[in-house]
Design a protein around this motif. Structure first.
Motif, PDB file in Angstrom:
ATOM      1  N   GLY A  14      52.341  49.518  38.215  1.00 20.29           N
ATOM      2  CA  GLY A  14      51.871  48.215  38.662  1.00 20.29           C
ATOM      3  C   GLY A  14      50.477  47.875  38.188  1.00 20.29           C
ATOM      4  N   LEU A  15      49.924  46.867  38.809  1.00 14.94           N
ATOM      5  CA  LEU A  15      48.663  46.256  38.406  1.00 14.94           C
ATOM      6  C   LEU A  15      47.467  46.978  39.000  1.00 14.94           C
ATOM      7  CD1 LEU A  15      47.207  43.718  37.158  1.00 14.94           C
ATOM      8  CD2 LEU A  15      47.564  42.630  39.366  1.00 14.94           C
ATOM      9  N   LEU A  16      46.449  47.210  38.201  1.00 19.97           N
ATOM     10  CA  LEU A  16      45.152  47.671  38.678  1.00 19.97           C
ATOM     11  C   LEU A  16      44.203  46.510  38.442  1.00 19.97           C
ATOM     12  CD1 LEU A  16      43.142  49.799  39.689  1.00 19.97           C
ATOM     13  CD2 LEU A  16      42.859  50.508  37.314  1.00 19.97           C
ATOM     14  N   GLN A  17      43.662  45.973  39.496  1.00 18.60           N
ATOM     15  CA  GLN A  17      42.818  44.794  39.387  1.00 18.60           C
ATOM     16  C   GLN A  17      41.461  45.098  39.986  1.00 18.60           C
ATOM     17  OE1 GLN A  17      44.669  41.191  40.743  1.00 18.60           O
ATOM     18  NE2 GLN A  17      42.735  40.128  40.944  1.00 18.60           N
ATOM     19  N   ILE A  18      40.410  44.787  39.233  1.00 24.05           N
ATOM     20  CA  ILE A  18      39.042  44.957  39.699  1.00 24.05           C
ATOM     21  C   ILE A  18      38.382  43.591  39.609  1.00 24.05           C
ATOM     22  CG2 ILE A  18      36.846  46.116  39.307  1.00 24.05           C
ATOM     23  CD1 ILE A  18      38.434  48.317  37.858  1.00 24.05           C
ATOM     24  N   SER A  19      37.786  43.146  40.674  1.00 23.39           N
ATOM     25  CA  SER A  19      37.136  41.838  40.647  1.00 23.39           C
ATOM     26  C   SER A  19      35.856  41.885  41.459  1.00 23.39           C
ATOM     27  CB  SER A  19      38.076  40.755  41.188  1.00 23.39           C
ATOM     28  OG  SER A  19      38.381  41.015  42.536  1.00 23.39           O
ATOM     29  N   GLY A  20      35.005  40.943  41.183  1.00 23.79           N
ATOM     30  CA  GLY A  20      33.756  40.829  41.913  1.00 23.79           C
ATOM     31  C   GLY A  20      33.379  39.371  42.070  1.00 23.79           C
TER      32      GLY A  20
END
Length: 95
Positions: A14-20
């Motif tokens: 699946g998705l690995l999402q990093i946000s800020g």
């Protein structure tokens, strides 16, 4: 995150999402940053202008080159037979 022997972020499936909310900074003090994927997308890059642009309208341009300012900011520039990246352009001067 900080650790004496490194930090690893991974997703087995699946998705690995990093946000800020503001800036997201990747920094390596003694090595490299490797983006290893079949596709890497950089969305919403600003479009720089090229002073010796051809007479073709910008909507007809289909090939761009990715340019990097001295500050590290990344932008797109219309591709021609030689590089159109310029350090003294509207994107780099106002970044």
């Amino acid at each position: 995150m900080e650790a004496p022997r490194g930090v690893e972020l991974s997703a087995a499936q699946g998705l690995l999402q990093i946000s800020g909310r503001k800036d997201l900074k990747l920094e390596s003090t003694e090595g490299e940053i490797l983006l290893d994927a079949s596709t890497i997308q950089l969305g919403n890059l600003p479009l720089g202008t090229f002073s010796k642009s051809s007479s073709r309208a910008s909507h007809e341009q289909s090939v761009y080159e990715v340019c990097v300012c001295p500050s590290g900011k990344v932008y797109l520039s219309p591709a021609h037979s030689s590089s159109t990246c310029q350090a003294m352009n509207n994107i780099c001067l106002w970044s």
